[in-house]
Design a protein around this motif. Sequence first.
Motif, PDB file in Angstrom:
ATOM      1  N   LYS A 171      -9.099  -3.179  12.766  1.00 22.09           N
ATOM      2  CA  LYS A 171      -8.585  -3.512  11.435  1.00 22.09           C
ATOM      3  C   LYS A 171      -7.059  -3.433  11.405  1.00 22.09           C
ATOM      4  O   LYS A 171      -6.431  -2.687  12.155  1.00 22.09           O
ATOM      5  CB  LYS A 171      -9.141  -2.522  10.425  1.00 22.09           C
ATOM      6  CG  LYS A 171      -8.654  -1.121  10.710  1.00 22.09           C
ATOM      7  CD  LYS A 171      -8.722  -0.190   9.551  1.00 22.09           C
ATOM      8  CE  LYS A 171      -8.057   1.122   9.974  1.00 22.09           C
ATOM      9  NZ  LYS A 171      -7.932   2.074   8.913  1.00 22.09           N
ATOM     10  N   LEU A 182      -7.211  -5.798   0.332  1.00 16.64           N
ATOM     11  CA  LEU A 182      -8.370  -4.920   0.294  1.00 16.64           C
ATOM     12  C   LEU A 182      -9.627  -5.659  -0.112  1.00 16.64           C
ATOM     13  O   LEU A 182     -10.678  -5.494   0.477  1.00 16.64           O
ATOM     14  CB  LEU A 182      -8.148  -3.776  -0.709  1.00 16.64           C
ATOM     15  CG  LEU A 182      -7.241  -2.640  -0.262  1.00 16.64           C
ATOM     16  CD1 LEU A 182      -7.124  -1.616  -1.373  1.00 16.64           C
ATOM     17  CD2 LEU A 182      -7.816  -1.970   0.985  1.00 16.64           C
ATOM     18  N   TRP A 214       0.877   4.138  -2.415  1.00 13.23           N
ATOM     19  CA  TRP A 214       0.180   3.529  -1.271  1.00 13.23           C
ATOM     20  C   TRP A 214       0.736   2.170  -0.875  1.00 13.23           C
ATOM     21  O   TRP A 214       0.508   1.712   0.230  1.00 13.23           O
ATOM     22  CB  TRP A 214      -1.326   3.433  -1.547  1.00 13.23           C
ATOM     23  CG  TRP A 214      -1.734   2.371  -2.520  1.00 13.23           C
ATOM     24  CD1 TRP A 214      -1.639   2.404  -3.863  1.00 13.23           C
ATOM     25  CD2 TRP A 214      -2.336   1.103  -2.201  1.00 13.23           C
ATOM     26  NE1 TRP A 214      -2.124   1.256  -4.420  1.00 13.23           N
ATOM     27  CE2 TRP A 214      -2.562   0.444  -3.422  1.00 13.23           C
ATOM     28  CE3 TRP A 214      -2.705   0.473  -1.006  1.00 13.23           C
ATOM     29  CZ2 TRP A 214      -3.145  -0.827  -3.482  1.00 13.23           C
ATOM     30  CZ3 TRP A 214      -3.278  -0.795  -1.066  1.00 13.23           C
ATOM     31  CH2 TRP A 214      -3.490  -1.433  -2.289  1.00 13.23           C
ATOM     32  N   VAL A 272      -4.158  -2.489   8.482  1.00 15.26           N
ATOM     33  CA  VAL A 272      -4.211  -1.679   7.272  1.00 15.26           C
ATOM     34  C   VAL A 272      -3.700  -2.476   6.076  1.00 15.26           C
ATOM     35  O   VAL A 272      -2.631  -3.066   6.122  1.00 15.26           O
ATOM     36  CB  VAL A 272      -3.391  -0.392   7.453  1.00 15.26           C
ATOM     37  CG1 VAL A 272      -3.360   0.395   6.148  1.00 15.26           C
ATOM     38  CG2 VAL A 272      -4.004   0.454   8.553  1.00 15.26           C
ATOM     39  N   ALA A 273      -4.492  -2.489   5.018  1.00 18.80           N
ATOM     40  CA  ALA A 273      -4.122  -3.237   3.814  1.00 18.80           C
ATOM     41  C   ALA A 273      -3.113  -2.453   2.989  1.00 18.80           C
ATOM     42  O   ALA A 273      -3.223  -1.237   2.856  1.00 18.80           O
ATOM     43  CB  ALA A 273      -5.371  -3.500   2.982  1.00 18.80           C
ATOM     44  N   THR A 274      -2.130  -3.155   2.455  1.00 20.09           N
ATOM     45  CA  THR A 274      -1.180  -2.504   1.552  1.00 20.09           C
ATOM     46  C   THR A 274      -1.090  -3.242   0.215  1.00 20.09           C
ATOM     47  O   THR A 274      -0.117  -3.118  -0.506  1.00 20.09           O
ATOM     48  CB  THR A 274       0.228  -2.418   2.183  1.00 20.09           C
ATOM     49  OG1 THR A 274       0.663  -3.746   2.490  1.00 20.09           O
ATOM     50  CG2 THR A 274       0.226  -1.575   3.441  1.00 20.09           C
ATOM     51  N   TYR A 286       2.124   5.795   1.749  1.00 21.46           N
ATOM     52  CA  TYR A 286       1.935   4.390   2.159  1.00 21.46           C
ATOM     53  C   TYR A 286       0.661   4.228   2.989  1.00 21.46           C
ATOM     54  O   TYR A 286       0.407   4.998   3.922  1.00 21.46           O
ATOM     55  CB  TYR A 286       3.142   4.010   3.012  1.00 21.46           C
ATOM     56  CG  TYR A 286       3.318   2.536   3.294  1.00 21.46           C
ATOM     57  CD1 TYR A 286       3.099   1.567   2.320  1.00 21.46           C
ATOM     58  CD2 TYR A 286       3.769   2.114   4.549  1.00 21.46           C
ATOM     59  CE1 TYR A 286       3.305   0.228   2.591  1.00 21.46           C
ATOM     60  CE2 TYR A 286       3.981   0.771   4.826  1.00 21.46           C
ATOM     61  CZ  TYR A 286       3.740  -0.178   3.843  1.00 21.46           C
ATOM     62  OH  TYR A 286       3.949  -1.499   4.121  1.00 21.46           O
ATOM     63  N   SER A 287      -0.100   3.220   2.644  1.00 24.93           N
ATOM     64  CA  SER A 287      -1.378   3.016   3.325  1.00 24.93           C
ATOM     65  C   SER A 287      -1.192   2.757   4.821  1.00 24.93           C
ATOM     66  O   SER A 287      -1.999   3.182   5.645  1.00 24.93           O
ATOM     67  CB  SER A 287      -2.116   1.836   2.686  1.00 24.93           C
ATOM     68  OG  SER A 287      -3.461   1.849   3.026  1.00 24.93           O
ATOM     69  N   ALA A 288      -0.113   2.078   5.184  1.00 19.29           N
ATOM     70  CA  ALA A 288       0.102   1.739   6.594  1.00 19.29           C
ATOM     71  C   ALA A 288       0.950   2.789   7.326  1.00 19.29           C
ATOM     72  O   ALA A 288       1.414   2.553   8.439  1.00 19.29           O
ATOM     73  CB  ALA A 288       0.768   0.370   6.694  1.00 19.29           C
ATOM     74  N   PRO A 290      -6.312   4.617   2.855  1.00 20.53           N
ATOM     75  CA  PRO A 290      -7.337   4.206   3.837  1.00 20.53           C
ATOM     76  C   PRO A 290      -6.905   4.207   5.305  1.00 20.53           C
ATOM     77  O   PRO A 290      -7.752   4.390   6.190  1.00 20.53           O
ATOM     78  CB  PRO A 290      -7.703   2.788   3.392  1.00 20.53           C
ATOM     79  CG  PRO A 290      -7.472   2.786   1.929  1.00 20.53           C
ATOM     80  CD  PRO A 290      -6.290   3.697   1.698  1.00 20.53           C
ATOM     81  N   GLY A 291      -5.605   4.014   5.574  1.00 29.13           N
ATOM     82  CA  GLY A 291      -5.159   3.873   6.951  1.00 29.13           C
ATOM     83  C   GLY A 291      -5.489   5.020   7.893  1.00 29.13           C
ATOM     84  O   GLY A 291      -5.419   4.867   9.113  1.00 29.13           O
TER      85      GLY A 291
END
Lengths: 691, 691
Positions: B147, B156, A469, B149-151, A217-219, A246-247
């Motif tokens: 920022k 994004l 993600w 975080v985008a999910t 998971y991105s977050a 990205p997180g």
Amino acid sequence: MQQLANGVWRLQSGQPEAHTPVSLRETEMKTEALEKLACEGRPPFTLEEVAVKRTARGVNIELPLGAEEQIYGFGLQLHRVNHTGRKKVIRVNSDPIADTGDGHAPVPFYVSTAGYGVFVDTSRYATFYCGTNLPKGASEHKQFETKSVATSEIELYGYQTASGERSVVIDVPFAEGIHVYFFEGPDLISAVQRYNLFSGGGCLPPLWGLGMWYRAYSAARNEDVQRLAEGFRNDRMPVDVFGFEPGWQTKAYSCSFVWDESRFPEHESMLDSLYGMNYKVNLWEHLFVHPTSPMYQALKPHSGNYEVWEGLVPDLAVKEAKEVFADHHLREFVDKGISGFKLDECDSSDFVHSNWSFPDIAEFPSGMDGEQMHNQLGTLYQAAVQAPFEVAGKRTLSQVRSSGALASPFPFVLYSDLYNHKVFIRGIVNSGFSGLLWTPEVRQAESPEDLIRRIQTVVFSPLALLNCWRIPNPPWMQVDREKNVRGEFLDNYEEVRDVCRELFELRMSLIPYVYSSFAKYSFEGLPPFRALVMDYPDDPNTYGIDDAYMMGESLLVAPMVTGETKRSVYLPKGRWWDFWTNKPYEGGQTYECTPGLRHIPVFVKDQTLLPLAKPLPYVSDDCTFELTVRAYGSAPSDCLLYEDDGSSFHYREGEYNWVKLSWHPDHQGAIAHSGNYDGCKYKVVSWEAIR
Amino acid sequence: MQQLANGVWRLQSGQPEAHTPVSLRETEMKTEALEKLACEGRPPFTLEEVAVKRTARGVNIELPLGAEEQIYGFGLQLHRVNHTGRKKVIRVNSDPIADTGDGHAPVPFYVSTAGYGVFVDTSRYATFYCGTNLPKGASEHKQFETKSVATSEIELYGYQTASGERSVVIDVPFAEGIHVYFFEGPDLISAVQRYNLFSGGGCLPPLWGLGMWYRAYSAARNEDVQRLAEGFRNDRMPVDVFGFEPGWQTKAYSCSFVWDESRFPEHESMLDSLYGMNYKVNLWEHLFVHPTSPMYQALKPHSGNYEVWEGLVPDLAVKEAKEVFADHHLREFVDKGISGFKLDECDSSDFVHSNWSFPDIAEFPSGMDGEQMHNQLGTLYQAAVQAPFEVAGKRTLSQVRSSGALASPFPFVLYSDLYNHKVFIRGIVNSGFSGLLWTPEVRQAESPEDLIRRIQTVVFSPLALLNCWRIPNPPWMQVDREKNVRGEFLDNYEEVRDVCRELFELRMSLIPYVYSSFAKYSFEGLPPFRALVMDYPDDPNTYGIDDAYMMGESLLVAPMVTGETKRSVYLPKGRWWDFWTNKPYEGGQTYECTPGLRHIPVFVKDQTLLPLAKPLPYVSDDCTFELTVRAYGSAPSDCLLYEDDGSSFHYREGEYNWVKLSWHPDHQGAIAHSGNYDGCKYKVVSWEAIR
């Protein structure tokens, strides 16, 4: 026509551009391996047959195309396999929504069923017209049938392909000269091998790279990572690679390349904990460098003249930029145990609502313009990120969203934001023509059935990846994103998980077979995943197959998508054996298969020795694979398994073995190690005769 | 910076190419009309603000773009109205499936809400980057927020647009020099008018062209045509133009341009019969000339070096080719009463399964290459087919599938094979920025509701066309294609037909209003159909509206698509009147409209005199329109109606009138004819005060 190596020819016309795939590459062709591939020693075309013209718009190349020839290649084409009669533009793009040639990894290279390959050495958006048009007057004296009147678009446009004196016409814009490379056959697959060996041979992934991958998971925060990682081990789900989205960075879009300590306080101890559980760690990034990155000031003078998402675009064709980039990756990540990266957005976007990246007219310090940089960015980026692994003496297997010409030596696997399952399957079929690897990653699923069908495809692919993600919990707990985020799980999640585990374990048992297929890619240029036409170029029934492929030399894989309860599978001439039931099938015909939800059609070629390993929970450096060898048919051929330490570059100095499995009807089989590697990865525990 | 006319400026850099829209055009700019448009007499940019650079890849132009400026134009863009922050490639294509700039009629011209227009005189596939990127370092010293975080992809990519020191960057490939034209405002609509007048003014269609059009089944024979034509008259369905699809020719794909006597024996008597029923006849064709065509030998030396669909591609930039083509059309068709043509496939296809047309590297005798010819083909073809009508002294209104720069004088309306209704509505909104006309033709319908919704849109469009080439019976009899072919009709077809008739009759009553709007297009360059932002450039609420438009000066039209029972409509400041109910609405806000199936939201601007004619069954040369004039608001402004013979070119010699309608609260209204036309088309039969 200059001969560069056995079966490799080069034609020069005019003054080629300074920046091309060949001028920018750092690997060398594998001359010795090329020597071993037999050929006639004659270029596929005479000089008279190749017309190269300099015009006001660039260079124009015209090559003959025989009436029966079929054209393949052009890189990761997601919308079509057979390009005969089509126009293809070699232009990198992240959202190839139509069959235009655009894509994550277009390559100015094609091969023909007539048994040769053509590579045009350009970073330009070259256009290939593959027998689309006849010259003026060609139809003048034809006999015309009385027409019937069309009342649908299909009737109007469907049959309108050119036949007669066709040619391949190539439009290379802006160039004042060109190098064209020709690869001899004698057959299609040899031409592909030659192209790969000319590129420097195929990559050899580390053994762990062939296990299961899971991107989180991105977050996610520290504690979420811990929970997932422990969960896989507790649930006996084999997972080798744990990926961060990205997180993990303080800034992403564009990137800081710095760990975000607010989400991941003491990230080094978190990494230690993951390493302790035998996970490899992969980090997401893209190339655009945010002003808050420690690399910003050093990269600024070596960057293009436009920003993307507020970040610099470093010119990785400039030595200094590449060094800054590679050094940061070595010091901050590779030396701290990171095993690989996911290189996102090195393509460029045109076909969706949010186009981005730098303009084609951008200027870079190396002298490249934006167009050239777009088509080279993927490979330059791979080279820069591979560099620290070379320094550290550790192999990586990584991900990249863009690639291009001469890319086979890069241990990177392509992926896409497109998500149609059939398109993803076609990607596997196509990537093998052009020295590329592709993962049909599992990202989301509309149902448990969809999840299972997609996992079945990835376990029979170069990279068995679940990219989760967008969801905090594993997809077998809940496929619905909203519910997954809320922690509401499927009633039958244990059942779904069991099916997934079975597939993960299947992947683990295929590792020795797949690893050995990759070794042949590395040493002989033989693609580990490839279209049926590559193995059966004389069988026209294979020419259009875009939904089944060979995995190594012996397995024919025909994935299924959600909603299908049956599918037809064409088996080329010869006998084939159902991988699941061991039932024999006679080839040269098409079968309707109904394998049920837990299986997809997989067939084993007759006379194969197929080694299947007892599934490991993960691949550690000192692991051993306990093999059951299945012997298909009356007199199976020997099987060569590749063996080395699985993670370093010592194999380049000859530290590897070929392990020969041989079948003897009387006393079952034998295993013989030969070579300079002194370890032992394989142990045969049983043999099974299948007749 | 050279001044060419009042408010029209030209910048030259280097040596422009020989073949460009300006060099190829045959019309002249309307200098006198330009004189009448007030402006400051100062180009929108100083020389210092315009950077033009010659690079190895062509010419690169950079222009400032203010922080608040919004950019429109680039021709018939079907996927977006406001191009700020986007990249647009000016490349003709028949299947513009994404927002790339490609399309049937891309134009290298844009206008800004800051009140100016820019035209780059090139036939190349130029790329316009409209504030997509900032220069390197622009973001270095920004303050960055922490920022989140985008999910999801939207998070994004969604907010990632450049702000700050933006510019418009234009990449013109291959050119060694360029002419850039600047059009002064003071406002957006004046800049568009100037561009249209520079192009030669808008076209003036014949009166009959504004009636209803019906294109018949492609496989129709003589008797089918007769049945349909008589049917419309018997059913009192007003239809003016009867269109033949490919089946009329002995050979189509490519074309013979010869009547097929097997389907249409004695076609001249069939035509006489149609003319006798007061139909105008329109014939389908495309440009590619089949070997069996009588024009083939004469055109061969003047054609490109590749065939398309076995046919020649005549180079209409060569005088001889144009003459052969125009002479055949005059002798065989125009002189025999044919009123117009449908010019198909003069675009080019890349985005669908069957790509076709000639390569970009094709060579033409005029010296143009395939790229230039692709972008010019639409206008060259229109010029060639318009020529015989000029000789015959008869106006045409015709159809064309591709157009481009400087096209406003051509009496041709664009159409597309795309068919999303919302996309079609957007086409009306966008075409007005660039001197183009567009019909959102009705071709098929998934239900009677869909049919009605689509017809509602076409009756409020430049060309009210039903293109029934796939069905033998009118769509109001049966929308399902299979059933229509089998002759199985809807149970309630009379009811559906009645609703359609009501809409057809509405179109007929709008003819005087629409014709007068076209006259303003012709004389003043004012687009008859246009985006709201053109009339309200200071109202940011109009900037993104892509589903409502102005029809003439007084009607705001907001079409609906099938499945919708309501839609929201933004009304700019001022009072508006519901066209159907006469209810007043205060502007500056958005309303939720629920007009029912028989209506769509149409609003009349306050203080309008709107003339509505008693519906005629067809427009004949000697027809008279009996007008009911609706007077909206407390003190309606005068209304100028345009009047001439409706079909010849005598208006060019001044034979026309402006008919002034004036409202006097006491004695209702007055009508006054002034000018040199001695006929009388309009008669007011009643006045209606609406307050």
